[in-house]
Every structure is written in structure tokens, then in C-alpha cells.
Design a protein around this motif. Structure first.
Motif, PDB file in Angstrom:
ATOM      1  N   UNK A  57       0.858  -1.170   0.000  1.00 19.91           N
ATOM      2  CA  UNK A  57       0.000   0.000   0.000  1.00 19.91           C
ATOM      3  C   UNK A  57       0.900   1.228   0.000  1.00 19.91           C
ATOM      4  N   UNK A  58       0.571   2.199  -0.839  1.00 22.40           N
ATOM      5  CA  UNK A  58       1.409   3.390  -0.960  1.00 22.40           C
ATOM      6  C   UNK A  58       0.534   4.629  -1.049  1.00 22.40           C
ATOM      7  N   UNK A  59       1.039   5.713  -0.495  1.00 20.79           N
ATOM      8  CA  UNK A  59       0.380   7.017  -0.590  1.00 20.79           C
ATOM      9  C   UNK A  59       1.254   7.928  -1.436  1.00 20.79           C
ATOM     10  N   UNK A  60       0.699   8.443  -2.533  1.00 20.54           N
ATOM     11  CA  UNK A  60       1.445   9.295  -3.443  1.00 20.54           C
ATOM     12  C   UNK A  60       1.472  10.717  -2.886  1.00 20.54           C
ATOM     13  N   UNK A  61       2.652  11.174  -2.538  1.00 23.64           N
ATOM     14  CA  UNK A  61       2.814  12.524  -1.982  1.00 23.64           C
ATOM     15  C   UNK A  61       2.853  13.550  -3.105  1.00 23.64           C
ATOM     16  N   UNK A  62       3.657  13.280  -4.142  1.00 19.94           N
ATOM     17  CA  UNK A  62       3.846  14.238  -5.227  1.00 19.94           C
ATOM     18  C   UNK A  62       3.829  13.486  -6.555  1.00 19.94           C
ATOM     19  N   UNK A  63       2.878  13.810  -7.418  1.00 21.41           N
ATOM     20  CA  UNK A  63       2.756  13.090  -8.683  1.00 21.41           C
ATOM     21  C   UNK A  63       3.774  13.551  -9.712  1.00 21.41           C
ATOM     22  N   UNK A  64       4.299  14.761  -9.590  1.00 22.44           N
ATOM     23  CA  UNK A  64       5.297  15.222 -10.556  1.00 22.44           C
ATOM     24  C   UNK A  64       6.564  14.382 -10.473  1.00 22.44           C
ATOM     25  N   UNK A  65       6.977  14.038  -9.258  1.00 22.07           N
ATOM     26  CA  UNK A  65       8.158  13.198  -9.063  1.00 22.07           C
ATOM     27  C   UNK A  65       7.791  11.764  -8.728  1.00 22.07           C
ATOM     28  N   UNK A  66       6.492  11.483  -8.542  1.00 21.83           N
ATOM     29  CA  UNK A  66       5.980  10.201  -8.083  1.00 21.83           C
ATOM     30  C   UNK A  66       6.616   9.790  -6.758  1.00 21.83           C
ATOM     31  N   UNK A  67       6.747  10.758  -5.879  1.00 18.88           N
ATOM     32  CA  UNK A  67       7.219  10.490  -4.526  1.00 18.88           C
ATOM     33  C   UNK A  67       6.077   9.873  -3.730  1.00 18.88           C
ATOM     34  N   UNK A  68       6.328   8.724  -3.109  1.00 21.07           N
ATOM     35  CA  UNK A  68       5.282   8.074  -2.335  1.00 21.07           C
ATOM     36  C   UNK A  68       5.847   7.408  -1.097  1.00 21.07           C
ATOM     37  N   UNK A  69       4.979   7.218  -0.130  1.00 17.09           N
ATOM     38  CA  UNK A  69       5.308   6.528   1.116  1.00 17.09           C
ATOM     39  C   UNK A  69       4.655   5.151   1.058  1.00 17.09           C
ATOM     40  N   UNK A  70       5.428   4.101   1.331  1.00 17.61           N
ATOM     41  CA  UNK A  70       4.880   2.758   1.119  1.00 17.61           C
ATOM     42  C   UNK A  70       5.098   1.869   2.338  1.00 17.61           C
ATOM     43  N   UNK A  71       4.228   0.884   2.461  1.00 12.74           N
ATOM     44  CA  UNK A  71       4.316  -0.170   3.467  1.00 12.74           C
ATOM     45  C   UNK A  71       4.013  -1.471   2.750  1.00 12.74           C
ATOM     46  N   UNK A  72       4.881  -2.482   2.931  1.00 16.35           N
ATOM     47  CA  UNK A  72       4.688  -3.688   2.148  1.00 16.35           C
ATOM     48  C   UNK A  72       5.149  -4.957   2.829  1.00 16.35           C
ATOM     49  N   UNK A  73       4.781  -6.072   2.212  1.00 20.18           N
ATOM     50  CA  UNK A  73       5.133  -7.410   2.692  1.00 20.18           C
ATOM     51  C   UNK A  73       5.490  -8.268   1.490  1.00 20.18           C
ATOM     52  N   UNK A  74       6.667  -8.926   1.562  1.00 27.27           N
ATOM     53  CA  UNK A  74       7.091  -9.848   0.516  1.00 27.27           C
ATOM     54  C   UNK A  74       7.324 -11.219   1.132  1.00 27.27           C
ATOM     55  N   UNK A  75       6.925 -12.243   0.387  1.00 28.46           N
ATOM     56  CA  UNK A  75       7.097 -13.612   0.872  1.00 28.46           C
ATOM     57  C   UNK A  75       7.596 -14.477  -0.275  1.00 28.46           C
ATOM     58  N   UNK A  76       8.662 -15.208  -0.044  1.00 27.00           N
ATOM     59  CA  UNK A  76       9.267 -16.055  -1.076  1.00 27.00           C
ATOM     60  C   UNK A  76       9.558 -17.436  -0.502  1.00 27.00           C
TER      61      UNK A  76
END
Length: 548
Positions: A500-519
Motif C-alpha cells: 500500500x502506498x500514498x502518493x505525496x507528489x505526482x510530478x516526481x511520483x514520490x510516495x510513502x509505502x508499506x509492504x510485505x514480501x514472501x518467497x
């Protein structure tokens, strides 16, 4: 070309060109970003050719409301209208924008901290950089980026990096092992890798139907999450690209120099190099079908593995090199294929690829001959699924027979910078990919799962997985029958990523993200499992593939 000389030439060209600013350069290719506007390019009657990525910004704007989608502003507060608020939420860090020219500067960030839930080790990614982009006049545009990285990774990636001496898709490494107050405070292990990346493109479009590019980056051919022709999973390379669009046709010619970083040619000349060219001819048939013909050729080098330049490499005729190789045994390593997209209804597409490395019809009857080297892809993707705006879904199947993309001379394998040019798993595998994505205002949700069954090579035995291994050393012989998909050390891979990510600035596509990866990786020797939880801030200018 030295960086200073590049900018002198660049500025001289730009200042000489009058007219209104047009964005002739490429929009950075990121799967998540592209799903936000790409649905408009998959509509009945659209003449947009979507098989080669990244897309040229001007051509996107001619076929889709690109600017209004990518740069939509949901920030309406008083603070967002202040100078600081605009810079934070809406516009580039530095912007010069007029009718005749444009110039933008944005930061490049990937500040990430995560936890390996299995080993309980804390991991970090620390990427800092800058990107410049701009246009002057109708004809010339440019984009360039540079970023420096320090990163620590999960054990399976450490093993892969230590073996190949490159970070997947991000170039050669300098290992570091140091301690400081920040690392002690975060509890991060000190084994990591230092690496830097530079990319850029100078684009010139003298007329609407023609676009020239001189760049250092990577390209992607296909409609899928993967490509069986040319993927962006590997590292950057210098290239010259010519793109022509006329009536229902678009033709792209790409000329490049690739490197094999396993061995030096000489100390003065650096790593061993090889010339390559790629041709892609795309045609719209009716209002729903798009067909593309592909050819990629790795040209034969000299006796010590240095690529000798030949002006014949600029031959623009698609499939001519493949035909030449078939008849005169020129020693070139050619891959040809067909890419198909069918639009059953607006904002949806069935798609597929067939890559042909070798196909000996005279030896088909006995089955399993080593020269039946094929790669394939079948998929379906949908935008605004079930009538829900901004909901994206994908199902995809990929596979490649043993020894596909390999060559008798390993220096001519279909590879660059210690990675395959096509699928990151190499060959001798089949894979299923599922993907869901949704955007609500500035929130992005994404989930991707892949399952692959791979026939790995083992020590000293070439089962057909690694293209760097010479096919003359095939375990059943260089002219053998009985080769089967999945032969060798059978390895089952499952990879999932939820974010899940929140886009702070669309011009630079700066975003804050939280994630989970499983392999999970299983073979006859055991099972390896990794679970990674991460949080951070980044600008999304590229794809990174760690799902192998």
C-alpha cells in the motif's frame, strides 16, 4: 562520452531549436504507474502501438489524457497552494515552464527499512539522487538521472549478488562492511552493497512520424509483466533508437553495445563487449488486433571475445539477420518472434509472445531435440475491471524450453551484465503470474503473486537454465534428443508482494509505502523461505525484479 561534453553538446542543440515545447523523451517505465493511464491505450480503434516501452510522452498525449491522469491534484487545502505546499504535493522541486521550453528537476529517493522475519535481521535501502528533464522547441527533449545506493538484502539475494557481482537490474557492486551510529541505532547488519546508476536519453523528432533517441537505459518489448524478447530486468546499456510511425505501422530499430562483466578483455578496454541490434515492426489490423514482429541479434565477436563494429549492423530490414544466420551460419545469435495483442472490449487485452531462438523442423519427429528452443507467453489484462474505476488485473503464463537464449560461444549468449536480456529466470521453466492493483485518489494498493517451476543447472552439469553456459556442453550432448522442459534440479518458486502506498507528489511520483514480501524456494535439497516487511519513501522511476 564524458558527462561534461555531453551537456555541452546537449545545450548547444537545445538553444538552436525554436518553437513550442514538446515532450519527445520517454516516460519512465514502471508497471504500477503505467496501469493508471494505459487502459486508454487499449481501446477499440486506438492507433497507439503499445508493444515497446517506455512510451514517448508526446505519443501518449496524442492517444490518452495522460497529463490529467498522471498529474491530477487531490490537495485542495490552503497549505497546498503555498510555495512550500506546491513543491511538496504538486510540482517539481525546480520548474521552468514556458511556451518555448521546459526544464524540471526532481529528487530520486528510496529510503527503506525492513525486517527479515525469518532471521530477524533489519535491512535497509538508501538511494539518493536527482533527475533532470526538459524540452526546448518542438523537436528536442532530454531526461537524465543519477542515483547512489547502499543496500542490504535478504539471504537469497545476497547469494545471487555474491555469485554474479551485480545487483539485479542495478549494476556492479562494491561490498561494504562498516559500522556507524545510525546502523547501530537501527540494528541493521553491516554487510551490504554500494552501487551507483546513471541513465539518460536525448530525443530528437524532426517530424511527427520520426523520433531519434540516443540514450543509456533499458527497453522492454511486450504487453506483459515479463517479456520473452527484451526485458528491463537487467542493467542499463547505451543505445541508439529510431522510431517511425506511419499509417497503421510503427517500426523501431535499436542498436546497442552489451557487456559481459565476468571477464576483462584487456585492462585498458575493460570488460568484454558485444554489439547487438533489435528490430520491432508493429501493425494495427482492424480496430482490435495489433501484431508485432521482433528480431534480436547478438553479433559475433573476434577470437578473443571483443565485439568488432561493422556498419552492416545498421541493416534496418526486420528478420534479415535471422535468415542470414539460417543460411550461411554467420555465428550471430539471433532470436526472432511474434507479439500479439487482441482487444476483446475496451480497456482489456489478450496478449501473447512466441520467441524462436532455434527451430529445426527436420528434427521435430523424434522429440526433445536441443534445437527446439522456444519461449512463449500468454496473458490477459483488464483496466477498470468489473466497472470499478482504476481496478487493474492480470493473469499471465510464461515459459521457455531448455537452452533457449544460449549459444555455443557463451560470450554471444542473449545476456548483458550477468543477467538474461529476456526473462530473469533464464530458460527451462514455466511460470504463472497474477496481479491486482487499485488506486483510490492518492492511495495505491497492489498485490502480485508468481509461481514458477525451474529446471536448474547443477555444478558442472548444463541442463539448459543458465544462458551463460555453452550449449555445446549440454548434458545430453550438443546434438541431442530427449531434452524436456524442467529437466535438471527441479526448483519450485513462489513469490508474493503486497503493498500500500500514498502518493505525496505526482510530478516526481514520490510516495510513502508499506509492504510485505514472501518467497519460498523448494528443491530436492530442501526449502528456503523469506518473509520481508518493509516501510519507506521512494520515487518510482523504474521496475525492480527480485521475484526469481
Amino acid at each position: 562520452m564524458r558527462l561534461g561534453l555531453f551537456f555541452v553538446v546537449l545545450i548547444s542543440i537545445l538553444l538552436a531549436v525554436p518553437g513550442f515545447a514538446q515532450e519527445q523523451y520517454n516516460h519512465p517505465f514502471n508497471h504500477t504507474q503505467y496501469t493508471e493511464f494505459e487502459g486508454h491505450l487499449h481501446e477499440k480503434g486506438s492507433d497507439f502501438h503499445s508493444g515497446l516501452r517506455p512510451f514517448i510522452v508526446k505519443r501518449i498525449n496524442e492517444s490518452a489524457p495522460f497529463d490529467s491522469i498522471r498529474f491530477i491534484n487531490y490537495h485542495k487545502s490552503k497549505f497546498s497552494r503555498t510555495l512550500v505546499g506546491k513543491k511538496l504535493f504538486r510540482v517539481s522541486l525546480l520548474r521552468v515552464d514556458s511556451a518555448k521550453y521546459q526544464f524540471y528537476v526532481d529528487p530520486v529517493l528510496n529510503l527503506e527499512i525492513g525486517l527479515d522475519a525469518v532471521t530477524r535481521e533489519r535491512l535497509t535501502v538508501n538511494t539518493k539522487g536527482i533527475t533532470f528533464r526538459g524540452s526546448i522547441g518542438k523537436h528536442v527533449s532530454f531526461r537524465t538521472s543519477f542515483w547512489e545506493n547502499q543496500a542490504t538484502y535478504l539471504p537469497y539475494l545476497n547469494d545471487w549478488i555474491d555469485k554474479n557481482q551485480v545487483v539485479p537490474g542495478e549494476g556492479r557492486i562494491k561490498p561494504f562492511s562498516f559500522d556507524n551510529a545510525l546502523y547501530r541505532f537501527l540494528g541493521v547488519k553491516v554487510k551490504g552493497y554500494d552501487f551507483s546508476i546513471a541513465s539518460g536519453v536525448l530525443a530528437y523528432a524532426p517530424i511527427k512520424a520520426l523520433n531519434f533517441q540516443l540514450g543509456h537505459g533499458k527497453l522492454f518489448i511486450g504487453e506483459g509483466y515479463r517479456s520473452m524478447f527484451l526485458s528491463d530486468a537487467g542493467f542499463n546499456y547505451p543505445y541508439f533508437k529510431v522510431s517511425t510511425k506511419l499509417l497503421n505501422f510503427q517500426y523501431d530499430f535499436i542498436f546497442t553495445q552489451l557487456q559481459d562483466v565476468r571477464l576483462f578483455s584487456t585492462f585498458e578496454s575493460g570488460f568484454k563487449k558485444k554489439w547487438a541490434s533489435f528490430h520491432y515492426l508493429s501493425v494495427n489490423i482492424g480496430k482490435r488486433v495489433q501484431v508485432g514482429l521482433f528480431e534480436g541479434v547478438i553479433f559475433k565477436g573476434d577470437s578473443v571475445g571483443n565485439g568488432n563494429f561493422n556498419w552492416n549492423y545498421f541493416n534496418p530490414v526486420t528478420l534479415s539477420r535471422s535468415v542470414q544466420y539460417a543460411y550461411d551460419g554467420s555465428g550471430n545469435n539471433a532470436v526472432a518472434g511474434i507479439n500479439i495483442k487482441v482487444i476483446p472490449f475496451n480497456r482489456a487485452a489478450f496478449y501473447g509472445q512466441l520467441a524462436i531462438d532455434e527451430l529445426n523442423f527436420t528434427k521435430l519427429s523424434s522429440g526433445g531435440h536441443i534445437d527446439q528452443r522456444l519461449g512463449w507467453q500468454l496473458g490477459f489484462k483488464i483496466y477498470d475491471a468489473f466497472g470499478l474505476t482504476n481496478l487493474f488485473g492480470r493473469l499471465e503464463y510464461n515459459g521457455a524450453r531448455p537452452y533457449t537464449y544460449a549459444h555455443e560461444n557463451s560470450l554471444q549468449s542473449y545476456t548483458h551484465y550477468n543477467q538474461p536480456l529476456a526473462h530473469p529466470l533464464g530458460a527451462n521453466f514455466h511460470e504463472f503470474v497474477g496481479e491486482l492493483g487499485y488506486r483510490w485518489r492518492d492511495l495505491r494498493f497492489s498485490y502480485r503473486i508468481s509461481y514458477a517451476s525451474v529446471g536448474r543447472d547443477s555444478t558442472g552439469i548444463n541442463y539448459g537454465n543458465d544462458a551463460f553456459n555453452s550449449d555445446s556442453d549440454a548434458f545430453l550432448g550438443a546434438d541431442s534428443y530427449g531434452n524436456k522442459l524442467g529437466q535438471g534440479v527441479k526448483t519450485n518458486l513462489t513469490y508474493q508482494n503486497l503493498e500500500i502506498a500514498y502518493v505525496v507528489n505526482r510530478a516526481s511520483d514520490l510516495n510513502i509505502m508499506l509492504g510485505l514480501r514472501h518467497r519460498v524456494a523448494k528443491d530436492n535439497l530442501g526449502k528456503e523461505e523469506n518473509t520481508y516487511i518493509y516501510f519507506g519513501m521512494r520515487t518510482m522511476l523504474r521496475n525492480l525484479y527480485h521475484d526469481f
